[in-house]
Design an enzyme around this catalytic site. Structure first.
Site, PDB file in Angstrom:
ATOM      1  N   HIS A 235     -11.903  10.042 -11.304  1.00  0.00           N
ATOM      2  CA  HIS A 235     -11.598  10.888 -10.145  1.00  0.00           C
ATOM      3  C   HIS A 235     -11.214   9.959  -9.005  1.00  0.00           C
ATOM      4  CE1 HIS A 235     -13.579  14.444 -12.033  1.00  0.00           C
ATOM      5  NE2 HIS A 235     -14.331  13.518 -12.602  1.00  0.00           N
ATOM      6  N   LEU A 236      -9.909   9.841  -8.739  1.00  0.00           N
ATOM      7  CA  LEU A 236      -9.480   8.913  -7.690  1.00  0.00           C
ATOM      8  C   LEU A 236      -9.388   9.571  -6.312  1.00  0.00           C
ATOM      9  CD1 LEU A 236      -7.014   6.505  -9.532  1.00  0.00           C
ATOM     10  CD2 LEU A 236      -9.493   6.385  -9.288  1.00  0.00           C
ATOM     11  N   ARG A 237      -9.633  10.907  -6.252  1.00  0.00           N
ATOM     12  CA  ARG A 237      -9.846  11.606  -4.966  1.00  0.00           C
ATOM     13  C   ARG A 237      -8.658  11.608  -4.013  1.00  0.00           C
ATOM     14  NH1 ARG A 237     -14.304  13.728  -7.207  1.00  0.00           N
ATOM     15  NH2 ARG A 237     -16.164  12.413  -7.136  1.00  0.00           N
TER      16      ARG A 237
ATOM     17  N   ASN B 138      -9.525  17.769 -10.110  1.00  0.00           N
ATOM     18  CA  ASN B 138     -10.412  18.541  -9.220  1.00  0.00           C
ATOM     19  C   ASN B 138     -10.373  18.035  -7.777  1.00  0.00           C
ATOM     20  OD1 ASN B 138     -11.762  16.158  -9.960  1.00  0.00           O
ATOM     21  ND2 ASN B 138     -13.782  17.075  -9.727  1.00  0.00           N
TER      22      ASN B 138
ATOM     23  N   HIS C 206     -17.544  13.953 -21.177  1.00  0.00           N
ATOM     24  CA  HIS C 206     -18.888  13.462 -20.836  1.00  0.00           C
ATOM     25  C   HIS C 206     -20.044  14.083 -21.631  1.00  0.00           C
ATOM     26  CE1 HIS C 206     -18.539  16.953 -18.216  1.00  0.00           C
ATOM     27  NE2 HIS C 206     -17.974  16.323 -17.221  1.00  0.00           N
TER      28      HIS C 206
ATOM     29  N   ASP D 210     -15.940   8.549 -16.275  1.00  0.00           N
ATOM     30  CA  ASP D 210     -16.155   9.672 -15.350  1.00  0.00           C
ATOM     31  C   ASP D 210     -16.447   9.102 -13.955  1.00  0.00           C
ATOM     32  OD1 ASP D 210     -16.436  12.149 -14.200  1.00  0.00           O
ATOM     33  OD2 ASP D 210     -18.386  12.595 -15.092  1.00  0.00           O
TER      34      ASP D 210
ATOM     35  N   HIS E 108     -18.736   9.171  -4.544  1.00  0.00           N
ATOM     36  CA  HIS E 108     -19.037   9.918  -3.312  1.00  0.00           C
ATOM     37  C   HIS E 108     -19.690   8.924  -2.360  1.00  0.00           C
ATOM     38  CE1 HIS E 108     -18.432  13.853  -5.265  1.00  0.00           C
ATOM     39  NE2 HIS E 108     -19.118  13.386  -6.287  1.00  0.00           N
TER      40      HIS E 108
ATOM     41  N   ALA F 275     -22.538  15.407  -6.644  1.00  0.00           N
ATOM     42  CA  ALA F 275     -22.826  14.918  -7.997  1.00  0.00           C
ATOM     43  C   ALA F 275     -21.734  13.979  -8.483  1.00  0.00           C
ATOM     44  CB  ALA F 275     -22.968  16.096  -8.961  1.00  0.00           C
ATOM     45  N   GLY F 276     -22.138  12.831  -9.033  1.00  0.00           N
ATOM     46  CA  GLY F 276     -21.183  11.905  -9.616  1.00  0.00           C
ATOM     47  C   GLY F 276     -21.561  10.453  -9.360  1.00  0.00           C
TER      48      GLY F 276
HETATM   49  C1  NCD Z   1     -17.384  14.877 -10.954  1.00  0.00           C
HETATM   50  C2  NCD Z   1     -16.751  14.735  -9.566  1.00  0.00           C
HETATM   51  O1  NCD Z   1     -17.474  14.442  -8.596  1.00  0.00           O
HETATM   52  O2  NCD Z   1     -15.542  14.912  -9.459  1.00  0.00           O
HETATM   53  N1  NCD Z   1     -18.806  14.809 -10.817  1.00  0.00           N
HETATM   54  C3  NCD Z   1     -19.714  14.582 -11.790  1.00  0.00           C
HETATM   55  O3  NCD Z   1     -20.900  14.683 -11.498  1.00  0.00           O
HETATM   56  N2  NCD Z   1     -19.374  14.237 -13.020  1.00  0.00           N
HETATM   57  C4  NCD Z   1     -16.922  16.167 -11.582  1.00  0.00           C
HETATM   58  C5  NCD Z   1     -17.117  16.242 -13.076  1.00  0.00           C
HETATM   59  O4  NCD Z   1     -16.641  15.362 -13.802  1.00  0.00           O
HETATM   60  O5  NCD Z   1     -17.717  17.193 -13.564  1.00  0.00           O
HETATM   61 ZN    ZN Z   2     -15.432  13.937 -14.206  1.00  0.00          ZN
HETATM   62 ZN    ZN Z   3     -16.934  17.251 -15.628  1.00  0.00          ZN
END
Ligand code: NCD
Ligand code: ZN
Ligand code: ZN
Length: 405
Positions: free
Chosen positions: A54-56, A86, A208, A275, A279, A289-290
């Site tokens: 997720h490079l946001r 996302n 995941h 993954d 954050h 979460a992540g």
């Molecule tokens: C991911 C995110 O922050 O984009 N977070 C995570 O806890 N894994 C979303 C995801 O991969 O479900």
């Molecule tokens: Zn993810």
């Molecule tokens: Zn996910």
């Protein structure tokens, strides 16, 4: 460019040869006259492929962007990343995919591809955009992408080209709502996704996977692929409890018992992704979460290899060859003539400590802070050019190109 005395795996066997490169590709393997970069003392791996990051960018570039995220990838020995949809707003239209493409082409220092978001009503956009991969969310997670009923999941499974991968966030929302993100929530969704995929006659990837049971259920349909991530292999509930508010990740890190079962079931894992879901600390405090993972993934695996917990062939198949095959990424994942000259020089004897402050990513923390590891990527050659050495990234923004397009 020439790499001399490279130790690497060729057709499953360890070999030592020079690697001759031309035009960003491997031209031939053998013994050549002349000077080059000496690879003595290193193990040379093909550049890793991380199919889940997720490079946001756009939307949350305070957490990461295409420059910082791809620099983190390179520092971790990863030369190809597949970015998740996302974002805010999510990558669910052709216009938003094109916007991401423009951003990445300016900033990326490694190669990249894009997963497109499966929305409740974007079948026309998917047809127009023709993305290389689709992401389906069966449970809610960071962002708004979520399919509220199984009929929509099945429709996407039916409509998306069968030769292309669909990646599924498999946590059942009804079970999340009643008992939380339990192993049951994950395995119910994984089993359902595999069954719907079988009915649609297609390949899917379970993202995941956090339990062995979930992998087993997914594997009942032979065209399902299973992805797992380092945190399900190297962390457990107890260890993450010490992280306090920083311990949240979807799906959650499981018990030590579940972690051990994952290790016993490594044969069922088709590919390992990070993954990488950064954050900022203040966002984690509020419950985001992540975990970040690009700069620790390979090193954790090398440490496990040094401890004889895992074979080098397993690492090469799950982090290089299989993701290239599953995601239709051509000319990557192997050291062989004609393949892209993405090479990682690994020092298997290097002992070091994980420190977030030394990392390239933006979020400034890691769940592995202080961990002592043996083995590290020391140099990276990308498209035939040295782009990383020691701690310094010399690859210029914009040298990365799109794959899987
Ligand atoms: C991911 C995110 O922050 O984009 N977070 C995570 O806890 N894994 C979303 C995801 O991969 O479900
Ligand atoms: Zn993810
Ligand atoms: Zn996910």
């Amino acid at each position: 460019m020439l790499v001399k005395n490279a130790k690497f795996f060729l057709d499953g066997k360890m070999t030592e040869k020079d690697i001759l490169m031309e035009g960003g590709r491997i031209k031939s393997l053998g013994h050549f006259p002349g000077n080059g970069m000496d690879a003595s003392g290193y193990l040379v791996l093909p550049g890793l492929i991380d199919a889940h990051v997720h490079l946001r960018d756009p939307g949350a570039t305070q957490k990461e962007d295409f420059r910082s995220g791809t620099r983190a990838a390179i520092a971790g020995g990863i030369t190809t990343v597949l970015d998740m949809p996302n974002n805010n707003p999510p990558t669910t239209t052709l216009a938003r995919l094109e916007e991401k493409r423009a951003i990445a082409s300016r900033k990326a220092v490694c190669d990249y591809g894009f997963h497109f978001g499966a929305g409740t009503n974007n079948f026309g956009e998917i047809e127009r955009a023709r993305p290389g991969s689709l992401k389906v969310y069966m449970g809610k997670t960071t962002g708004d992408l979520f399919l509220p009923d199984d009929r929509l999941v099945f429709l996407h499974f039916q409509n998306f080209p069968k030769k292309k991968p669909i990646v599924v966030h498999a946590e059942d929302q009804t079970i999340i709502d009643t008992e939380g993100r339990t192993p049951l929530a994950a395995r119910a969704a994984a089993a359902k996704a595999a069954m719907l995929a079988e009915k649609a006659g297609r390949t899917i990837c379970i993202a995941h996977a956090s339990t062995a049971r979930e992998m087993e259920l997914a594997k009942r349909w032979k065209k399902s692929f299973v992805e797992t991530c380092p945190h399900y292999l190297f962390l457990n509930e107890e260890k993450v409890k010490r992280l306090g508010n920083f311990s949240r990740v979807n799906p959650p890190v499981r018990s030590e018992r579940e972690r051990r079962k994952m290790w016993a079931a490594l044969g069922m894992v088709d590919y390992v992704s990070t993954d990488h879901a950064p954050h900022l600390p203040e966002e984690k405090e509020k419950g985001a979460a992540g975990f970040p993972g690009l700069e620790t993934s390979l090193a954790l695996m090398l440490d496990a290899y040094n401890k004889r917990q895992i074979g080098m062939e397993w690492i090469l198949s799950r982090m290089c060859e299989n993701p290239a095959r599953i995601f239709n990424i051509k000319g990557k994942g192997k050291i062989a003539p004609g393949f892209q000259a993405d090479l990682v020089f690994v020092d298997l004897r290097k002992e070091w400590k994980v420190r977030a402050e030394r990392m390239q990513g933006k979020c400034g923390w890691t769940p592995y802070e202080g961990m002592a590891l043996k083995g590290k990527a020391e140099k990276v050659i990308f498209r035939g050019e040295l782009v990383f050495e020691g701690d310094a990234i010399t690859g210029k923004s914009g040298i990365g190109k799109e794959v899987m397009a």
